[in-house]
Design a protein around this motif. Structure first.
Motif, PDB file in Angstrom:
ATOM      1  N   ILE A  49       0.846  -1.203   0.000  1.00 27.71           N
ATOM      2  CA  ILE A  49       0.000   0.000   0.000  1.00 27.71           C
ATOM      3  C   ILE A  49       0.875   1.244   0.000  1.00 27.71           C
ATOM      4  CG2 ILE A  49      -1.630   1.352   1.382  1.00 27.71           C
ATOM      5  CD1 ILE A  49      -2.756  -1.412   2.362  1.00 27.71           C
ATOM      6  N   ARG A  50       1.852   1.258   0.884  1.00 27.27           N
ATOM      7  CA  ARG A  50       2.743   2.415   1.004  1.00 27.27           C
ATOM      8  C   ARG A  50       3.462   2.675  -0.321  1.00 27.27           C
ATOM      9  NH1 ARG A  50       1.968   6.374   3.539  1.00 27.27           N
ATOM     10  NH2 ARG A  50       3.023   7.660   2.074  1.00 27.27           N
ATOM     11  N   GLY A  51       3.942   1.606  -0.958  1.00 28.99           N
ATOM     12  CA  GLY A  51       4.626   1.760  -2.233  1.00 28.99           C
ATOM     13  C   GLY A  51       3.733   2.358  -3.308  1.00 28.99           C
ATOM     14  N   LEU A  52       2.489   1.895  -3.352  1.00 26.20           N
ATOM     15  CA  LEU A  52       1.554   2.431  -4.339  1.00 26.20           C
ATOM     16  C   LEU A  52       1.226   3.892  -4.064  1.00 26.20           C
ATOM     17  CD1 LEU A  52      -0.814  -0.659  -4.626  1.00 26.20           C
ATOM     18  CD2 LEU A  52       0.711   0.218  -6.421  1.00 26.20           C
ATOM     19  N   ILE A  53       0.993   4.217  -2.805  1.00 23.10           N
ATOM     20  CA  ILE A  53       0.674   5.596  -2.445  1.00 23.10           C
ATOM     21  C   ILE A  53       1.877   6.503  -2.691  1.00 23.10           C
ATOM     22  CG2 ILE A  53       0.136   7.115  -0.495  1.00 23.10           C
ATOM     23  CD1 ILE A  53      -1.735   4.858   0.521  1.00 23.10           C
ATOM     24  N   GLY A  56       2.154   7.857  -6.031  1.00 20.87           N
ATOM     25  CA  GLY A  56       1.183   8.862  -6.435  1.00 20.87           C
ATOM     26  C   GLY A  56      -0.190   8.314  -6.753  1.00 20.87           C
ATOM     27  N   ILE A  57      -0.413   7.043  -6.449  1.00 22.45           N
ATOM     28  CA  ILE A  57      -1.712   6.441  -6.732  1.00 22.45           C
ATOM     29  C   ILE A  57      -2.642   6.685  -5.541  1.00 22.45           C
ATOM     30  CG2 ILE A  57      -2.897   4.259  -7.216  1.00 22.45           C
ATOM     31  CD1 ILE A  57      -0.265   3.332  -8.536  1.00 22.45           C
ATOM     32  N   PRO A  58      -3.796   7.275  -5.761  1.00 27.31           N
ATOM     33  CA  PRO A  58      -4.717   7.563  -4.655  1.00 27.31           C
ATOM     34  C   PRO A  58      -5.280   6.288  -4.019  1.00 27.31           C
ATOM     35  CG  PRO A  58      -5.540   8.501  -6.738  1.00 27.31           C
ATOM     36  CD  PRO A  58      -4.291   7.750  -7.047  1.00 27.31           C
ATOM     37  N   THR A  59      -5.645   6.382  -2.737  1.00 28.38           N
ATOM     38  CA  THR A  59      -6.111   5.203  -2.004  1.00 28.38           C
ATOM     39  C   THR A  59      -7.348   4.577  -2.642  1.00 28.38           C
ATOM     40  OG1 THR A  59      -7.335   6.612  -0.457  1.00 28.38           O
ATOM     41  CG2 THR A  59      -5.149   5.855   0.227  1.00 28.38           C
ATOM     42  N   ARG A  60      -8.194   5.369  -3.278  1.00 27.95           N
ATOM     43  CA  ARG A  60      -9.389   4.798  -3.905  1.00 27.95           C
ATOM     44  C   ARG A  60      -9.011   3.867  -5.042  1.00 27.95           C
ATOM     45  NH1 ARG A  60     -10.225   7.577  -8.557  1.00 27.95           N
ATOM     46  NH2 ARG A  60      -9.284   9.629  -8.659  1.00 27.95           N
ATOM     47  N   ILE A  61      -7.881   4.125  -5.686  1.00 23.88           N
ATOM     48  CA  ILE A  61      -7.408   3.256  -6.760  1.00 23.88           C
ATOM     49  C   ILE A  61      -6.573   2.120  -6.184  1.00 23.88           C
ATOM     50  CG2 ILE A  61      -5.998   3.163  -8.852  1.00 23.88           C
ATOM     51  CD1 ILE A  61      -6.921   6.066  -9.390  1.00 23.88           C
ATOM     52  N   ASP A  81     -12.295   4.544 -13.166  1.00 29.48           N
ATOM     53  CA  ASP A  81     -12.107   5.976 -13.345  1.00 29.48           C
ATOM     54  C   ASP A  81     -11.465   6.173 -14.721  1.00 29.48           C
ATOM     55  OD1 ASP A  81     -11.019   8.550 -13.383  1.00 29.48           O
ATOM     56  OD2 ASP A  81     -10.641   8.540 -11.229  1.00 29.48           O
ATOM     57  N   PRO A  82     -12.020   7.060 -15.556  1.00 26.82           N
ATOM     58  CA  PRO A  82     -11.464   7.252 -16.909  1.00 26.82           C
ATOM     59  C   PRO A  82      -9.985   7.648 -16.913  1.00 26.82           C
ATOM     60  CG  PRO A  82     -13.580   8.348 -16.711  1.00 26.82           C
ATOM     61  CD  PRO A  82     -13.210   7.860 -15.334  1.00 26.82           C
ATOM     62  N   ALA A  83      -9.537   8.342 -15.894  1.00 24.23           N
ATOM     63  CA  ALA A  83      -8.139   8.774 -15.843  1.00 24.23           C
ATOM     64  C   ALA A  83      -7.211   7.674 -15.328  1.00 24.23           C
ATOM     65  CB  ALA A  83      -8.015  10.010 -14.951  1.00 24.23           C
ATOM     66  N   ALA A  90       1.413   5.914 -16.869  1.00 21.99           N
ATOM     67  CA  ALA A  90       2.510   6.828 -16.513  1.00 21.99           C
ATOM     68  C   ALA A  90       3.329   6.256 -15.364  1.00 21.99           C
ATOM     69  CB  ALA A  90       1.947   8.202 -16.143  1.00 21.99           C
ATOM     70  N   GLU A  91       2.663   5.661 -14.390  1.00 17.77           N
ATOM     71  CA  GLU A  91       3.377   5.063 -13.256  1.00 17.77           C
ATOM     72  C   GLU A  91       4.203   3.874 -13.718  1.00 17.77           C
ATOM     73  OE1 GLU A  91       5.030   4.194  -9.692  1.00 17.77           O
ATOM     74  OE2 GLU A  91       4.161   6.042 -10.465  1.00 17.77           O
ATOM     75  N   ARG A  92       3.643   3.040 -14.569  1.00 18.77           N
ATOM     76  CA  ARG A  92       4.395   1.898 -15.110  1.00 18.77           C
ATOM     77  C   ARG A  92       5.630   2.380 -15.853  1.00 18.77           C
ATOM     78  NH1 ARG A  92       1.693  -0.176 -19.943  1.00 18.77           N
ATOM     79  NH2 ARG A  92       2.651   1.751 -20.644  1.00 18.77           N
TER      80      ARG A  92
END
Length: 128
Positions: A49-53, A56-61, A81-83, A90-92
């Motif tokens: 979770i920490r790594g994803l956050i 820059g990935i929001p918690t809802r995602i 979510d369309p975005a 971009a994260e990948r």
């Protein structure tokens, strides 16, 4: 383990762990006295979770992505979510760039270590 132990083992502050719980990202068990108990598997989950956050990935995602980080499975996406596609792409790409950078640095260090080892090895004696 208690929240302080989970915090210590993951480096994530207890306040943030409570936030993860509020968001449904982690679920501790409750003892009869109401105390939270965090199971061992949550250490790895919190780190993911920490790594994803941190990426820059929001918690809802994050809550949608977490099930995909375990064993291989068929991924079903509903009401995305369309975005989300652009954000994840971009994260990948950012991760791929970082992996390439780290790989190049690792290879450079390996080459330098080999040169150090050659310099430390005395040359073979010549017959004469």
């Amino acid at each position: 383990m208690r929240i302080g132990q989970l915090s210590e083992r993951t480096g994530v502050p207890a306040r943030m762990l409570r936030y993860y719980e509020e968001q449904g990202l982690i679920t501790p068990r409750r003892l009869d006295n109401g105390y939270r108990v965090y199971d061992e598997h949550l250490v790895e989950r919190v780190l993911k979770i920490r790594g994803l956050i941190d990426s820059g990935i929001p918690t809802r995602i994050v809550s949608d992505i977490l099930p995909c980080l375990g064993q291989p499975q068929t991924i079903v996406v509903q009401n995305a979510d369309p975005a989300l596609h652009d954000l994840l792409a971009a994260e990948r790409d950012r991760m791929s760039e970082k992996i390439e950078f780290l790989t190049n640095n690792r290879d450079a260090i390996s080459g330098y270590l080999q040169a150090l080892e050659r310099a430390a090895t005395p040359p073979p004696a010549q017959a004469g």
